[in-house]
Design a protein around this motif. Structure first.
Motif, PDB file in Angstrom:
ATOM      1  N   SER A  59       0.842  -1.200   0.000  1.00 43.32           N
ATOM      2  CA  SER A  59       0.000   0.000   0.000  1.00 43.32           C
ATOM      3  C   SER A  59       0.870   1.242   0.000  1.00 43.32           C
ATOM      4  CB  SER A  59      -0.921   0.016   1.222  1.00 43.32           C
ATOM      5  OG  SER A  59      -1.825  -1.057   1.196  1.00 43.32           O
ATOM      6  N   LEU A  60       0.540   2.192  -0.855  1.00 40.72           N
ATOM      7  CA  LEU A  60       1.288   3.433  -0.984  1.00 40.72           C
ATOM      8  C   LEU A  60       0.343   4.608  -0.814  1.00 40.72           C
ATOM      9  CD1 LEU A  60       3.209   2.377  -4.212  1.00 40.72           C
ATOM     10  CD2 LEU A  60       4.108   2.302  -1.886  1.00 40.72           C
ATOM     11  N   SER A  61       0.810   5.647  -0.183  1.00 37.89           N
ATOM     12  CA  SER A  61      -0.009   6.834   0.050  1.00 37.89           C
ATOM     13  C   SER A  61       0.548   8.022  -0.710  1.00 37.89           C
ATOM     14  CB  SER A  61      -0.044   7.160   1.547  1.00 37.89           C
ATOM     15  OG  SER A  61      -0.754   8.349   1.793  1.00 37.89           O
ATOM     16  N   CYS A  62      -0.333   8.780  -1.355  1.00 38.72           N
ATOM     17  CA  CYS A  62       0.053  10.061  -1.945  1.00 38.72           C
ATOM     18  C   CYS A  62      -0.081  11.111  -0.854  1.00 38.72           C
ATOM     19  CB  CYS A  62      -0.859  10.438  -3.112  1.00 38.72           C
ATOM     20  SG  CYS A  62      -0.890   9.268  -4.476  1.00 38.72           S
ATOM     21  N   SER A  63       1.017  11.692  -0.459  1.00 36.43           N
ATOM     22  CA  SER A  63       0.969  12.672   0.620  1.00 36.43           C
ATOM     23  C   SER A  63       1.726  13.929   0.199  1.00 36.43           C
ATOM     24  CB  SER A  63       1.569  12.095   1.907  1.00 36.43           C
ATOM     25  OG  SER A  63       1.489  13.020   2.967  1.00 36.43           O
ATOM     26  N   PRO A  64       1.032  15.044  -0.050  1.00 35.18           N
ATOM     27  CA  PRO A  64      -0.406  15.209   0.135  1.00 35.18           C
ATOM     28  C   PRO A  64      -1.205  14.585  -1.005  1.00 35.18           C
ATOM     29  CG  PRO A  64       0.516  17.212  -0.770  1.00 35.18           C
ATOM     30  CD  PRO A  64       1.680  16.297  -0.504  1.00 35.18           C
ATOM     31  N   THR A  65      -2.516  14.494  -0.807  1.00 36.39           N
ATOM     32  CA  THR A  65      -3.404  14.005  -1.850  1.00 36.39           C
ATOM     33  C   THR A  65      -3.219  14.822  -3.121  1.00 36.39           C
ATOM     34  OG1 THR A  65      -5.036  13.206  -0.262  1.00 36.39           O
ATOM     35  CG2 THR A  65      -5.833  13.700  -2.468  1.00 36.39           C
ATOM     36  N   VAL A  66      -3.209  14.136  -4.265  1.00 33.07           N
ATOM     37  CA  VAL A  66      -3.019  14.807  -5.544  1.00 33.07           C
ATOM     38  C   VAL A  66      -4.272  14.637  -6.391  1.00 33.07           C
ATOM     39  CG1 VAL A  66      -0.515  14.570  -5.530  1.00 33.07           C
ATOM     40  CG2 VAL A  66      -1.905  12.761  -6.520  1.00 33.07           C
ATOM     41  N   THR A  67      -4.345  15.362  -7.493  1.00 33.72           N
ATOM     42  CA  THR A  67      -5.483  15.254  -8.385  1.00 33.72           C
ATOM     43  C   THR A  67      -5.013  15.065  -9.818  1.00 33.72           C
ATOM     44  OG1 THR A  67      -5.599  17.646  -8.713  1.00 33.72           O
ATOM     45  CG2 THR A  67      -6.929  16.729  -6.933  1.00 33.72           C
ATOM     46  N   GLY A  68      -5.806  14.370 -10.600  1.00 29.58           N
ATOM     47  CA  GLY A  68      -5.499  14.163 -11.997  1.00 29.58           C
ATOM     48  C   GLY A  68      -6.396  13.101 -12.593  1.00 29.58           C
ATOM     49  N   ARG A  69      -6.208  12.849 -13.875  1.00 28.59           N
ATOM     50  CA  ARG A  69      -7.029  11.871 -14.582  1.00 28.59           C
ATOM     51  C   ARG A  69      -6.272  10.573 -14.845  1.00 28.59           C
ATOM     52  NH1 ARG A  69     -10.318  12.681 -20.341  1.00 28.59           N
ATOM     53  NH2 ARG A  69     -10.417  10.471 -20.855  1.00 28.59           N
ATOM     54  N   PHE A  70      -4.962  10.654 -15.032  1.00 29.14           N
ATOM     55  CA  PHE A  70      -4.160   9.485 -15.390  1.00 29.14           C
ATOM     56  C   PHE A  70      -3.150   9.198 -14.281  1.00 29.14           C
ATOM     57  CE2 PHE A  70      -5.653  11.336 -19.301  1.00 29.14           C
ATOM     58  CZ  PHE A  70      -5.958  10.257 -20.114  1.00 29.14           C
ATOM     59  N   VAL A  71      -3.057   7.923 -13.890  1.00 27.29           N
ATOM     60  CA  VAL A  71      -2.042   7.479 -12.945  1.00 27.29           C
ATOM     61  C   VAL A  71      -1.031   6.646 -13.724  1.00 27.29           C
ATOM     62  CG1 VAL A  71      -1.548   6.101 -10.888  1.00 27.29           C
ATOM     63  CG2 VAL A  71      -3.658   7.447 -11.017  1.00 27.29           C
ATOM     64  N   ARG A  72       0.236   7.041 -13.630  1.00 27.29           N
ATOM     65  CA  ARG A  72       1.287   6.339 -14.357  1.00 27.29           C
ATOM     66  C   ARG A  72       2.285   5.721 -13.385  1.00 27.29           C
ATOM     67  NH1 ARG A  72       5.523   9.336 -18.368  1.00 27.29           N
ATOM     68  NH2 ARG A  72       6.372  10.065 -16.361  1.00 27.29           N
TER      69      ARG A  72
END
Length: 389
Positions: free
Chosen positions: A139-152
């Protein structure tokens, strides 16, 4: 049965951690290459990483893999979430029958536009250095939360293929109570950055950026020690405030210096931004301006021309009379309400990225590099957008 119990536990942990729900399952995917092996051939296509099947046996036919490094030395995989979403984290399930060390050296990034054609700077989410066991889900966390349409997910300078048996992406609608109208200052004690800061060695005074949001309205620059000031030599002094969440911003109030130099509070633009200005190219939305004639120690409120959604406040002095014409702010207050999920993701509120890319010559004005009609509309309507900073 053990597998089902473990999977249920994993999903329960994700929900308990406020990661949200999987927004990637069965979404469109892509990759730099696909591995084909065996007789009969197994095609490890990109969609297998989001098919909801956590089977980690590669030869069971539910794992993605890029081609060998000789054919693809910089492999990547991506998923299209369909629209701009909150991304708080993700999980990766490693191959279980062999080759555990392949799930290493990974960088996870979030894009507004298709990463195969976009030249934007992506938002960083997380990394996988190594140490993921056979069949293990990390499990990985984006810190801080990010926004977007595509995850690469990319694996630069790879010495072995990029292999993933399942990807879940946590996010969606963060449960802000956006009907609540905050009556408090949403900028107080938030992180602040600036292009420079003034220091006065004789009094050991450092007029650091955080003093602009410390809740102390003392306007005496020397004795009060609660005012921010840019440094001499900074020709375009700018202060950025990170509100920590998305707000529908109505106004910004600044407190002027009171002991002298009241005239410095002039030629100032106040704008809003959705993304971190130190990491992402974005065209700011102009809230309002301060032209001058603000009394010493007085508060001056800028009511936004049109309330806008943003996370960052940008305060910039656009011109200076002389080298001593510094950006000096004794306090900054920001009022607004939490933005709804629709307001944050709606391109009518968020065409600033598209305009920035067009006006910097990074993409053509016809929007031909965008994926989907929604993004094309954002560009084609750029001339109808409100006045920008």
């Amino acid at each position: 049965m053990v597998f089902i119990v473990c999977l249920a536990a994993l999903l329960a942990v994700a929900k308990a951690s406020n990661f949200g729900f999987n927004i990637a399952q069965n979404r469109p995917t892509g990759s730099s290459s696909v591995f084909v092996n065996g007789v009969p051939a197994i095609t490890a296509s990109s969609n297998l990483a989001v098919d909801g099947n956590f089977n980690s046996d590669f030869f069971a036919g539910s794992c993605f893999s890029s081609d060998v490094p000789a054919n693809d030395p910089n492999p990547f995989w991506f998923v299209d979430l369909g629209s701009r979403r909150y991304v708080s984290g993700l999980t990766l399930t490693n191959r279980g029958d062999c080759c555990a060390d392949r799930l290493s050296g990974l960088t996870i990034e979030v894009f507004e536009f298709n990463p195969t054609t976009s030249t934007e700077t992506p938002e960083f989410c997380s990394m996988v250095i190594g140490g993921v066991a056979l069949g293990q889900t990390v499990s990985l966390s984006c810190s801080p939360t990010v926004t977007g349409r595509f995850v690469r997910i990319r694996k630069p300078a790879a010495t072995d293929p990029l292999t993933i048996c399942e990807v879940t992406v946590s996010g969606g609608n963060i449960n802000y109570n956006f009907n609540k109208q905050p009556t408090i200052n949403v900028a107080r004690n938030r992180p602040v950055r600036a292009t420079s800061q003034f220091s006065f060695a004789q009094t050991s005074l450092i007029a650091s950026p955080g003093l602009a949001v410390d809740g102390n309205f003392d306007s005496q620059f020397i004795t009060g020690r609660s005012c921010y000031s840019s440094a001499i030599g900074d020709t375009t002094p700018t202060l950025y405030i990170d509100l920590g969440a998305y707000f529908f911003i109505n106004s910004v109030t600044v407190t002027n210096r009171g002991d002298c130099c009241a005239e410095r509070l002039r030629n100032i633009n106040i704008s809003t931004l959705l993304k971190d200005p130190y990491r992402y190219l974005e065209y700011p939305k102009l809230c309002g301006t301060i032209t001058g004639n603000v009394a010493g120690g007085a508060n001056f409120t800028v009511n936004c021309f049109a309330p806008s959604v943003g996370r960052y406040i940008k305060i910039q002095k656009t011109s200076q009379v002389d080298s001593n014409d510094l950006l000096t702010l004794c306090e900054v207050q920001v009022t607004g309400r939490f933005a709804s999920y629709t307001e944050v993701t709606d391109k009518t509120f968020d065409n600033d990225v598209a305009r920035a890319l067009v006006e910097n010559g990074i993409i053509p004005a016809d929007g031909s590099l965008f994926e989907g009609n929604r993004d094309r509309r954002a560009v084609s309507k750029r001339d109808e957008a409100p006045t920008m900073a």
